[in-house]
Write a protein that holds these residues in place. Sequence first.
Motif, PDB file in Angstrom:
ATOM      1  N   THR A 188      -4.286   8.953  -3.904  1.00 60.57           N
ATOM      2  CA  THR A 188      -3.261   8.379  -4.020  1.00 60.57           C
ATOM      3  C   THR A 188      -2.869   9.628  -4.810  1.00 60.57           C
ATOM      4  OG1 THR A 188      -3.664   6.110  -3.318  1.00 60.57           O
ATOM      5  CG2 THR A 188      -1.385   6.900  -4.432  1.00 60.57           C
TER       6      THR A 188
ATOM      7  N   ILE B  22      -9.825   8.496   0.607  1.00 60.98           N
ATOM      8  CA  ILE B  22      -8.587   7.834   1.491  1.00 60.98           C
ATOM      9  C   ILE B  22      -8.504   8.041  -0.307  1.00 60.98           C
ATOM     10  CG2 ILE B  22      -6.510   6.625   1.360  1.00 60.98           C
ATOM     11  CD1 ILE B  22      -7.847   6.315   3.702  1.00 60.98           C
TER      12      ILE B  22
ATOM     13  N   ASN C  61       7.941   3.435   1.891  1.00 59.30           N
ATOM     14  CA  ASN C  61       7.100   3.724   0.884  1.00 59.30           C
ATOM     15  C   ASN C  61       6.138   3.323  -0.015  1.00 59.30           C
ATOM     16  OD1 ASN C  61       3.741   4.440   0.970  1.00 59.30           O
ATOM     17  ND2 ASN C  61       4.266   6.883   0.923  1.00 59.30           N
TER      18      ASN C  61
ATOM     19  N   THR D  21      -2.580  10.196   0.026  1.00 60.15           N
ATOM     20  CA  THR D  21      -1.305   9.526   0.468  1.00 60.15           C
ATOM     21  C   THR D  21      -0.506   9.537  -0.748  1.00 60.15           C
ATOM     22  OG1 THR D  21      -1.367   7.597  -0.198  1.00 60.15           O
ATOM     23  CG2 THR D  21      -2.054   8.129   2.067  1.00 60.15           C
ATOM     24  N   CYS D  22       1.055   9.539  -0.584  1.00 59.03           N
ATOM     25  CA  CYS D  22       1.548   9.265  -2.154  1.00 59.03           C
ATOM     26  C   CYS D  22       2.277   7.566  -2.420  1.00 59.03           C
ATOM     27  CB  CYS D  22       3.377   9.540  -1.711  1.00 59.03           C
ATOM     28  SG  CYS D  22       4.531   8.808  -0.240  1.00 59.03           S
ATOM     29  N   SER D  23       1.504   6.714  -2.067  1.00 60.12           N
ATOM     30  CA  SER D  23       1.447   5.483  -2.836  1.00 60.12           C
ATOM     31  C   SER D  23      -0.095   4.503  -2.725  1.00 60.12           C
ATOM     32  CB  SER D  23       2.772   4.968  -2.596  1.00 60.12           C
ATOM     33  OG  SER D  23       2.482   3.884  -1.152  1.00 60.12           O
TER      34      SER D  23
ATOM     35  N   ALA E 134      -4.198   2.980   4.903  1.00 64.42           N
ATOM     36  CA  ALA E 134      -5.096   3.956   5.342  1.00 64.42           C
ATOM     37  C   ALA E 134      -6.167   3.117   5.448  1.00 64.42           C
ATOM     38  CB  ALA E 134      -4.684   4.938   4.904  1.00 64.42           C
TER      39      ALA E 134
ATOM     40  N   LEU F  14       0.099   2.896   1.011  1.00 63.31           N
ATOM     41  CA  LEU F  14      -0.299   3.726   1.474  1.00 63.31           C
ATOM     42  C   LEU F  14      -1.625   3.966   2.130  1.00 63.31           C
ATOM     43  CD1 LEU F  14       1.075   5.042   4.530  1.00 63.31           C
ATOM     44  CD2 LEU F  14       1.500   7.072   3.131  1.00 63.31           C
ATOM     45  N   ALA F  15      -1.939   4.202   1.177  1.00 61.83           N
ATOM     46  CA  ALA F  15      -3.571   3.871   1.158  1.00 61.83           C
ATOM     47  C   ALA F  15      -4.333   2.832   1.715  1.00 61.83           C
ATOM     48  CB  ALA F  15      -4.143   4.439  -0.573  1.00 61.83           C
TER      49      ALA F  15
END
Length: 176
Positions: free
Chosen positions: A39, A37, A154, A17-19, A26, A22-23
């Motif tokens: 980042t 997961i 995000n 993920t990019c943040s 998830a 968001l992680a």
Amino acid sequence: IRKMHLFEDVNSIVLVTCSHWLAKQARASSLLQDYRIETIPNPIDTDVFLPRPATPLRQKWQIAEDKKIILFGAANILDRRKGIVYLVEALGHLKNDYPGTEDIEIVIFGKNKAFDTGLLPFKVYELGMINNQQDMAELYSLANAFVTPAIEDNLPNTVMEALASGTPVVAFNTGG
């Protein structure tokens, strides 16, 4: 349950993920919670987005050199998630409730089909779509602050680019 079958034969998947936000989302998902997961934020080119002197940039963009500039922008200004209504409200409070705001001006970039910039209580420079990184970097550097009143996002590149340019960011505690 139907989607879980897609992952049955995959035993070494890593989700990126990019943040951190968001992680976290998830990890809370019943579908993804058992997978690794990681980042990795979107990269920002710090050879482009770096602090620059504001005065020559304000001259180039024909923006007042002696004013405090608040920068706001979004791909689509009227996307409700970008929070333009909160910007209007906050700037109204700033103008009405705090003395010494006569030296504030607003610079806006992004697609604007119908937002009436006259709703903002300060002088507005509307620049439209900005399509190259060099111009974006200049806008961040000429501003005193970048405001992103997004209620859902995000980890916007605009935040990271502004910070890399040495410009403080004002935002809600949302997303990335």
